[in-house]
Design a protein around this motif. Sequence first.
Motif, mmCIF file in Angstrom:
data_model
loop_
_atom_site.group_PDB
_atom_site.id
_atom_site.type_symbol
_atom_site.label_atom_id
_atom_site.label_comp_id
_atom_site.label_asym_id
_atom_site.label_seq_id
_atom_site.Cartn_x
_atom_site.Cartn_y
_atom_site.Cartn_z
ATOM 1 N N THR A 23 19.415 -4.394 -27.063
ATOM 2 C CA THR A 23 18.642 -5.336 -26.263
ATOM 3 C C THR A 23 18.710 -4.896 -24.803
ATOM 4 N N PRO A 24 17.801 -5.379 -23.959
ATOM 5 C CA PRO A 24 17.879 -5.024 -22.543
ATOM 6 C C PRO A 24 19.224 -5.398 -21.914
ATOM 7 N N ALA A 25 19.801 -6.507 -22.335
ATOM 8 C CA ALA A 25 21.100 -6.903 -21.796
ATOM 9 C C ALA A 25 22.192 -5.910 -22.193
ATOM 10 N N THR A 26 22.145 -5.416 -23.422
ATOM 11 C CA THR A 26 23.122 -4.440 -23.884
ATOM 12 C C THR A 26 22.971 -3.131 -23.125
ATOM 13 N N ILE A 27 21.757 -2.696 -22.939
ATOM 14 C CA ILE A 27 21.503 -1.457 -22.197
ATOM 15 C C ILE A 27 21.977 -1.610 -20.759
ATOM 16 N N PHE A 28 21.719 -2.766 -20.151
ATOM 17 C CA PHE A 28 22.164 -3.017 -18.783
ATOM 18 C C PHE A 28 23.685 -2.948 -18.687
ATOM 19 N N ARG A 29 24.378 -3.569 -19.638
ATOM 20 C CA ARG A 29 25.840 -3.563 -19.623
ATOM 21 C C ARG A 29 26.393 -2.153 -19.784
ATOM 22 N N LEU A 30 25.805 -1.375 -20.667
ATOM 23 C CA LEU A 30 26.257 0.002 -20.855
ATOM 24 C C LEU A 30 26.046 0.824 -19.590
ATOM 25 N N CYS A 31 24.877 0.683 -18.969
ATOM 26 C CA CYS A 31 24.596 1.415 -17.730
ATOM 27 C C CYS A 31 25.549 0.985 -16.624
#
Length: 94
Positions: A23-31
């Motif tokens: 999800t966009p939230a998961t990608i944001f957290r990883l970045c």
Amino acid sequence: MPSTRHRSRAREDIGISATVPFTPATIFRLCLAIVLAAVLIPNMITAAPSQPKLPETFDVAAIDAYLTGYMQQPDRVGLSVAIVKEGQIVLQNG
């Protein structure tokens, strides 16, 4: 060998999906985690405080400044010092 349908159903039974959607939230957290690691880890490695300069001569004020700087470094728990010169206490700390 179990069929693909059987393996997929077994995964669903224990809560494992065949694909993991990012999800966009998961990608944001990883970045964010990668950026923080890239910024903080090098600073932690190179941010070691410099060693205080050892006095060149017998100067009580310089020795006291050296010991104060020494004690301000990480992992220093405590220090007691007494310097005696010609039978007289010239420095006493701790």
